[in-house]
Design an enzyme around this catalytic site. Structure first.
Site, PDB file in Angstrom:
ATOM      1  N   HIS A  60       0.845  -1.203   0.000  1.00 55.05           N
ATOM      2  CA  HIS A  60       0.000   0.000   0.000  1.00 55.05           C
ATOM      3  C   HIS A  60       0.877   1.248   0.000  1.00 55.05           C
ATOM      4  O   HIS A  60       1.267   1.745   1.056  1.00 55.05           O
ATOM      5  CB  HIS A  60      -0.919  -0.001   1.216  1.00 55.05           C
ATOM      6  CG  HIS A  60      -1.986   1.047   1.171  1.00 55.05           C
ATOM      7  ND1 HIS A  60      -3.207   0.891   1.774  1.00 55.05           N
ATOM      8  CD2 HIS A  60      -2.023   2.281   0.594  1.00 55.05           C
ATOM      9  CE1 HIS A  60      -3.945   1.976   1.581  1.00 55.05           C
ATOM     10  NE2 HIS A  60      -3.234   2.839   0.872  1.00 55.05           N
ATOM     11  N   HIS A  62       1.782   5.165  -2.241  1.00 59.78           N
ATOM     12  CA  HIS A  62       1.394   6.179  -3.219  1.00 59.78           C
ATOM     13  C   HIS A  62       2.659   6.787  -3.807  1.00 59.78           C
ATOM     14  O   HIS A  62       3.425   7.448  -3.101  1.00 59.78           O
ATOM     15  CB  HIS A  62       0.559   7.273  -2.552  1.00 59.78           C
ATOM     16  CG  HIS A  62      -0.715   6.769  -1.935  1.00 59.78           C
ATOM     17  ND1 HIS A  62      -1.908   6.719  -2.614  1.00 59.78           N
ATOM     18  CD2 HIS A  62      -0.968   6.267  -0.695  1.00 59.78           C
ATOM     19  CE1 HIS A  62      -2.850   6.216  -1.829  1.00 59.78           C
ATOM     20  NE2 HIS A  62      -2.298   5.927  -0.652  1.00 59.78           N
ATOM     21  N   ASN A  94      -4.861   6.192  -7.209  1.00 56.01           N
ATOM     22  CA  ASN A  94      -5.399   7.556  -7.134  1.00 56.01           C
ATOM     23  C   ASN A  94      -4.360   8.591  -7.540  1.00 56.01           C
ATOM     24  O   ASN A  94      -3.970   9.469  -6.775  1.00 56.01           O
ATOM     25  CB  ASN A  94      -5.970   7.850  -5.736  1.00 56.01           C
ATOM     26  CG  ASN A  94      -4.974   7.651  -4.615  1.00 56.01           C
ATOM     27  OD1 ASN A  94      -4.014   6.887  -4.741  1.00 56.01           O
ATOM     28  ND2 ASN A  94      -5.195   8.346  -3.504  1.00 56.01           N
ATOM     29  N   HIS A 179     -11.022   0.863   0.945  1.00 53.71           N
ATOM     30  CA  HIS A 179     -10.824   2.001   1.834  1.00 53.71           C
ATOM     31  C   HIS A 179     -12.193   2.286   2.445  1.00 53.71           C
ATOM     32  O   HIS A 179     -13.065   2.838   1.787  1.00 53.71           O
ATOM     33  CB  HIS A 179     -10.305   3.194   1.028  1.00 53.71           C
ATOM     34  CG  HIS A 179     -10.147   4.451   1.824  1.00 53.71           C
ATOM     35  ND1 HIS A 179      -8.942   5.103   1.936  1.00 53.71           N
ATOM     36  CD2 HIS A 179     -11.028   5.204   2.534  1.00 53.71           C
ATOM     37  CE1 HIS A 179      -9.084   6.193   2.669  1.00 53.71           C
ATOM     38  NE2 HIS A 179     -10.351   6.267   3.046  1.00 53.71           N
ATOM     39  N   HIS A 232      -5.750  -0.258   5.746  1.00 53.50           N
ATOM     40  CA  HIS A 232      -5.391   0.574   6.910  1.00 53.50           C
ATOM     41  C   HIS A 232      -6.455   0.610   8.008  1.00 53.50           C
ATOM     42  O   HIS A 232      -7.026   1.654   8.315  1.00 53.50           O
ATOM     43  CB  HIS A 232      -5.011   1.986   6.489  1.00 53.50           C
ATOM     44  CG  HIS A 232      -5.892   2.626   5.447  1.00 53.50           C
ATOM     45  ND1 HIS A 232      -7.266   2.635   5.496  1.00 53.50           N
ATOM     46  CD2 HIS A 232      -5.557   3.294   4.321  1.00 53.50           C
ATOM     47  CE1 HIS A 232      -7.738   3.277   4.461  1.00 53.50           C
ATOM     48  NE2 HIS A 232      -6.729   3.679   3.721  1.00 53.50           N
ATOM     49  N   ASN A 279      -5.299   9.816   6.852  1.00 57.26           N
ATOM     50  CA  ASN A 279      -6.598   9.264   6.506  1.00 57.26           C
ATOM     51  C   ASN A 279      -6.476   7.754   6.409  1.00 57.26           C
ATOM     52  O   ASN A 279      -5.746   7.259   5.546  1.00 57.26           O
ATOM     53  CB  ASN A 279      -7.058   9.841   5.165  1.00 57.26           C
ATOM     54  CG  ASN A 279      -8.380   9.267   4.680  1.00 57.26           C
ATOM     55  OD1 ASN A 279      -9.001   8.444   5.334  1.00 57.26           O
ATOM     56  ND2 ASN A 279      -8.807   9.698   3.501  1.00 57.26           N
ATOM     57  N   ASP A 306       1.070   2.807   3.767  1.00 57.55           N
ATOM     58  CA  ASP A 306       0.233   3.861   3.183  1.00 57.55           C
ATOM     59  C   ASP A 306       1.098   5.097   2.920  1.00 57.55           C
ATOM     60  O   ASP A 306       0.688   6.229   3.191  1.00 57.55           O
ATOM     61  CB  ASP A 306      -0.947   4.196   4.089  1.00 57.55           C
ATOM     62  CG  ASP A 306      -2.014   5.032   3.376  1.00 57.55           C
ATOM     63  OD1 ASP A 306      -1.894   5.234   2.155  1.00 57.55           O
ATOM     64  OD2 ASP A 306      -2.946   5.504   4.057  1.00 57.55           O
ATOM     65  N   HIS A 310       3.905  14.249   0.392  1.00 55.75           N
ATOM     66  CA  HIS A 310       3.426  15.574  -0.034  1.00 55.75           C
ATOM     67  C   HIS A 310       4.598  16.550   0.000  1.00 55.75           C
ATOM     68  O   HIS A 310       5.582  16.332   0.717  1.00 55.75           O
ATOM     69  CB  HIS A 310       2.313  16.077   0.882  1.00 55.75           C
ATOM     70  CG  HIS A 310       1.059  15.260   0.841  1.00 55.75           C
ATOM     71  ND1 HIS A 310       0.209  15.245  -0.239  1.00 55.75           N
ATOM     72  CD2 HIS A 310       0.514  14.414   1.755  1.00 55.75           C
ATOM     73  CE1 HIS A 310      -0.805  14.429   0.006  1.00 55.75           C
ATOM     74  NE2 HIS A 310      -0.646  13.919   1.214  1.00 55.75           N
TER      75      HIS A 310
END
Length: 430
Positions: A60, A62, A94, A179, A232, A279, A306, A310
């Site tokens: 998991h 990103h 995403n 999710h 998660h 989140n 997760d 950023h």
């Protein structure tokens, strides 16, 4: 190429292995495991005092690629993964554009092949543009190598739509990763509803907003027979629902992050540090304790990060305006070693099950074991390496870790993917 790894403690619960031995690797495969092995020519490394396990997998992450490469891209994300000890990751869909068709799947695969420092498994979206309204091109994506599907970042709000997703995915014997988030309850929630939201004067995010969709999706798993993976998980009641589903014999699995085990809502103080805005949100100490117990007793199948990078400027804003998420690839293993293994909560075997074995099983990817014939995807760990989490030590483009300043013991030193080093002595191999 021949490679000999000598004198390491080899740990693989799949085959009941936990002993000091040698591994001989040739052409990307394990050829022999034993004592006092020899080879005519090749590279030999003495790993005395180190631990070798099947390569770790984070199912998991990103990587923000395509479309948000200022946060992270496949090159930097896979470097961060290797730096954290991972031989493979599963990227979430995403992105911008969303990975909801075969073209996007092929793009991620091609970039990973060109610049990746670990294997990259591509998760496809369940619905077009993650809107939860129209099925994505799931069959086409599966044919092009996407083994699992998720609308991560969003809960599919309509139960009928989620049933269609699961009915369709079930044709391929693939997993739908959920999710679980009821938007009508979560709304503009920022932190866990209760003491934290009251103390901080912020909109609360009730645990029930997660638990209701966990219960719903388990019911749909029962209805459709489609394997379901809860992403998660953060609450004790949610974990109890998963435990009951497993006891019933349903094909339900779940995962947990280090930050939901080792941080709580109490970490968010008057400084409003946005690194703690995640989140789902950080929950109560009782929830964190239940998650650790769930990992220990096997209700929780996998540890994931997760990893949600950023830019500094995005996180350096008012708490309500900052995006959700923290990084995790480069701290996960060490956090687990420090807080769980060294603390005697779990042993190395259970750690390997949760960070290497179960993720591969859930993702339906090739089994990796410390035995002849297996692909040589390996993680080498120095269990005594003491270090402090610092911004300057990250390979990720992002610095939004909630564990900056943490003093940890245990760290990956080497990573082999297909018998070739992607990290050696703590440095990424170029």
């Amino acid at each position: 190429m021949a490679l000999m790894l000598k004198n390491a403690r080899l740990i693989d619960p799949q085959i009941g292995l936990d002993e000091v031995a040698d591994i001989l690797i040739r052409d990307g495969k394990i050829v022999e495991v034993g004592h006092d092995l020899a080879m005519e020519k090749g590279v030999e490394r003495d790993l005395a005092g180190k631990i070798v396990t099947p390569g770790l997998v984070d199912m998991h992450v990103h990587f923000r690629d395509p479309g948000q490469e200022q946060k992270e891209d496949i090159a930097s994300g896979s470097r961060a993964a290797a730096h954290g000890g991972f031989t493979a990751v599963c990227t979430m869909p995403n992105t911008s554009p969303v990975v909801d068709d075969a073209v996007a799947v092929e793009y991620v695969k091609a970039r990973a092949a060109a610049v990746g420092k670990c294997r990259v498994v591509v998760a496809g979206a369940c619905s077009k543009d993650l809107k939860g309204e129209v099925l994505s091109d799931m069959g086409d994506m599966y044919a092009h190598g996407a083994p699992v599907f998720t609308d991560d970042g969003h809960g599919i709000q309509d139960a009928g739509m989620m049933r269609r997703v699961m009915d369709y995915a079930n044709q391929f014997d693939t997993v739908v990763m959920a999710h679980c988030q009821d938007d009508s309850l979560v709304a503009d929630g920022q932190v866990n509803e209760g003491v934290a939201s009251t103390r901080l004067g912020m909109v609360g995010w009730p645990a029930e907003g997660e638990e209701l969709e966990i219960a719903r999706d388990i019911a749909l798993c029962r209805l459709t027979g489609c394997p379901l993976h809860i992403q998660h998980i953060t609450t004790k009641r949610g974990l109890d629902l998963v435990a009951a589903a497993k006891a019933e014999g349903l094909p339900v699995t779940c995962e947990v992050t280090p930050h939901h085990m080792f941080l709580t809502e109490d970490a968010i103080d008057g400084t409003y540090n946005t690194c703690f805005k995640v989140n789902p949100p950080l929950r109560t100490a009782a929830d964190a304790e239940a998650l650790i117990a769930g990992l220990k007793n096997g209700v929780i199948d996998a540890i994931v990060t997760d990893h949600a990078p950023h830019t500094d400027w995005e996180k350096d804003r008012e708490f309500e305006l900052a995006p959700f998420g923290m990084t995790g690839l480069e701290t996960s293993l060490s956090l687990v070693l420090t807080h769980l293994v060294r603390a005697g909560v779990i042993d190395y075997g259970r750690m390997v099950e949760a960070m290497a074995v179960a993720p591969r099983e859930i993702l339906r990817v090739e089994r990796v074991a410390l035995e002849p014939g297996a692909t040589a995807d390996l993680t080498v760990i120095d269990p005594e390496a003491a270090w402090t989490v610092e911004v300057g030590d990250f390979c990720s483009k992002a610095n939004n870790s909630g564990f900056i300043g943490a003093e940890l013991v245990g760290r990956a030193t080497d990573v082999y993917v297909g018998g070739y080093a992607t990290m050696e002595d703590g440095k990424i191999v170029e």
